[in-house]
Design a protein around this motif. Structure first.
Motif, PDB file in Angstrom:
ATOM      1  N   ASN A 119       0.814  -1.575  -0.224  1.00  0.00           N
ATOM      2  CA  ASN A 119       0.149  -0.132   0.437  1.00  0.00           C
ATOM      3  C   ASN A 119       0.411   1.591  -0.442  1.00  0.00           C
ATOM      4  OD1 ASN A 119      -1.615  -2.159   2.154  1.00  0.00           O
ATOM      5  ND2 ASN A 119      -3.086  -1.526   0.551  1.00  0.00           N
ATOM      6  N   THR A 146       2.448   5.268  -1.379  1.00  0.00           N
ATOM      7  CA  THR A 146       1.905   6.173  -1.706  1.00  0.00           C
ATOM      8  C   THR A 146       2.769   6.452  -2.502  1.00  0.00           C
ATOM      9  OG1 THR A 146       1.364   7.118   0.010  1.00  0.00           O
ATOM     10  CG2 THR A 146      -0.505   6.447  -0.966  1.00  0.00           C
ATOM     11  N   GLN A 178      -0.018  14.301   0.591  1.00  0.00           N
ATOM     12  CA  GLN A 178      -0.827  13.777  -0.474  1.00  0.00           C
ATOM     13  C   GLN A 178      -2.326  12.743   0.633  1.00  0.00           C
ATOM     14  OE1 GLN A 178       2.095   9.941  -0.487  1.00  0.00           O
ATOM     15  NE2 GLN A 178       3.461  11.358  -0.584  1.00  0.00           N
ATOM     16  N   LEU A 196      -3.372  10.909   0.328  1.00  0.00           N
ATOM     17  CA  LEU A 196      -4.048   8.707   0.760  1.00  0.00           C
ATOM     18  C   LEU A 196      -3.434   8.837   1.717  1.00  0.00           C
ATOM     19  CD1 LEU A 196      -4.662   7.632  -3.230  1.00  0.00           C
ATOM     20  CD2 LEU A 196      -5.612   7.761  -0.854  1.00  0.00           C
ATOM     21  N   CYS A 197      -2.192   9.149   1.903  1.00  0.00           N
ATOM     22  CA  CYS A 197      -0.797   9.601   3.247  1.00  0.00           C
ATOM     23  C   CYS A 197      -1.400   9.064   4.987  1.00  0.00           C
ATOM     24  CB  CYS A 197       0.419  10.130   2.880  1.00  0.00           C
ATOM     25  SG  CYS A 197       1.561   9.351   4.794  1.00  0.00           S
ATOM     26  N   SER A 232      -0.810   4.140   2.291  1.00  0.00           N
ATOM     27  CA  SER A 232      -1.943   4.771   2.073  1.00  0.00           C
ATOM     28  C   SER A 232      -3.120   4.006   3.989  1.00  0.00           C
ATOM     29  CB  SER A 232      -3.037   4.363   0.955  1.00  0.00           C
ATOM     30  OG  SER A 232      -2.499   2.873   0.805  1.00  0.00           O
ATOM     31  N   SER A 258      -7.403   5.632  -6.746  1.00  0.00           N
ATOM     32  CA  SER A 258      -7.164   3.947  -6.357  1.00  0.00           C
ATOM     33  C   SER A 258      -8.163   3.545  -8.045  1.00  0.00           C
ATOM     34  CB  SER A 258      -8.331   4.236  -5.305  1.00  0.00           C
ATOM     35  OG  SER A 258      -7.703   4.419  -4.186  1.00  0.00           O
TER      36      SER A 258
END
Length: 371
Positions: free
Chosen positions: A30, A32, A50, A52-53, A69, A122
């Motif tokens: 996972n 990023t 980010q 997502l982080c 993520s 994603s």
């Protein structure tokens, strides 16, 4: 547990917390991003940029910075990475979650979704059950909150190449296909050469023949004629078609029975006729019809020749062709032709869907295991 404050939002602190159970360990799931950072603060800034982080690994010696993520809790499957520490972000007393932009892809019959997240950018792979193929390899979550496709993820098989793509075990045979040019109508198509480069054919159930006839005939009744060696005839059991536009390859004799009395006389293609009789000009056609002939009959295929197709005649010293006879349902076309050495050929032949024709024969349901 040591922590690093990242920012303040209405008195709620974003904190970077260290998970000691991951000391000298590293995971690569996972991810990023992967960077080089000279300080933990710099690595943290990469993560903060980010959406997502939510966690990171940082190696104080070589500057390796990996952003992730997910928040890891189990170091069992981790790799050894000396001088690496693991941190995750909390907001207040809660573990920070990535920004979620899309709902899960909508359920649809026959669609099997692969593993993945629903965060911004994603991608989610999927497969189609039965004799269907995915329209795309995967879908992406966009900033609009929608996936690349929101419905109708799968498509019918459109070509012999699609059947081959489903599985290399699909052999030569008849399959029900849905060429887009037919507007969603399914027809039975015989797929040939499936082990190499597939080729599509339409199986014919009635007589379909073309003849180049070089007999000399007189106008007297009954007809008296002298057969000169050199006639050529083709009886077509299947015709080659392009499923892109349903055009017919008139000169494919793979599934035709041909008779050629002399090598100098060419075999006529599908929907063609020819002749070479210098007496064609004074023959009484009511008693002595022209010797060249073609018959097209697509009954049983679910298809017919497009009524926009046209034919052209040529002859070294002139030609004569009887009016082309079309059946009322458009499934049968025939005529006779003669010339002092000439031919009567279509400019092009295209098939289209016919609601008047039945569809004969049994089509195999392609084997399409999950791709």
């Amino acid at each position: 547990m040591p922590c690093l404050c990242l920012q303040v939002e209405t008195s709620v602190f974003m904190k970077l917390r260290k998970a000691g159970s991951f000391n000298d360990k590293l995971l690569t799931d996972n991810m990023t991003g992967s960077y080089t950072a000279d300080t933990l603060l710099k690595c943290t800034s990469f993560c903060a940029s980010q959406s997502l982080c939510v966690s990171l690994f940082f190696n104080i010696n070589n500057g390796l910075c990996q952003t992730h993520s997910v928040v890891f809790t189990d170091p069992t499957s981790s790799l050894v990475s000396v001088n690496t520490s693991y941190f995750y972000i909390t907001k207040g007393n809660s573990v920070l979650q990535p920004i979620k932009e899309c709902d899960d892809p909508p359920p649809e019959t026959g669609v099997v979704w692969g593993a993945g997240t629903s965060f911004l950018s994603s991608r989610r792979p999927y497969t189609c059950a039965g004799a269907l193929l995915p329209k795309v390899s995967d879908v992406e979550c966009h900033t609009s909150g929608n996936w690349t496709l929101m419905s109708d993820f799968c498509r019918d098989l459109e070509s012999c190449e699609d059947v081959q793509m489903c599985s290399s075990t699909n052999l030569d045979g008849t399959y029900q296909l849905y060429p887009p040019v037919l507007g969603g109508h399914g027809v039975n198509i015989y797929c040939h050469n499936m082990a190499t480069v597939p080729q599509a054919y339409v199986t014919l159930f009635e007589e379909n023949m073309s003849r180049n006839d070089y007999s000399l005939r007189t106008w007297t009744f009954p007809c008296i004629f002298q057969d000169r060696v050199g006639d050529a005839t083709a009886y077509f059991n299947k015709i080659s078609v392009s499923l892109v536009d349903m055009s017919v390859n008139r000169d494919d004799y793979t599934f035709a029975v041909t008779c050629q009395e002399s090598p100098s006389r060419s075999i006529p293609g599908f929907g063609e006729a020819g002749g070479c009789s210098h007496d064609y000009m004074w023959r009484d056609y009511r008693q002595c019809p022209a010797p060249g002939v073609f018959v097209i009959n697509t009954n049983g295929t679910g298809l017919k020749i497009s009524p926009t197709c046209s034919w052209s005649a040529d002859g070294a010293y002139g030609s004569r062709v009887e009016p082309i006879e079309w059946s009322s349902d458009g499934l049968k076309i025939q005529t006779t032709f003669d010339a002092w050495c000439g031919s009567f050929k279509p400019d092009a032949l295209y098939l289209e869907y016919s609601s008047s024709s039945d569809i004969r024969g049994i089509a195999t349901i392609p084997t399409c295991p999950p791709n």
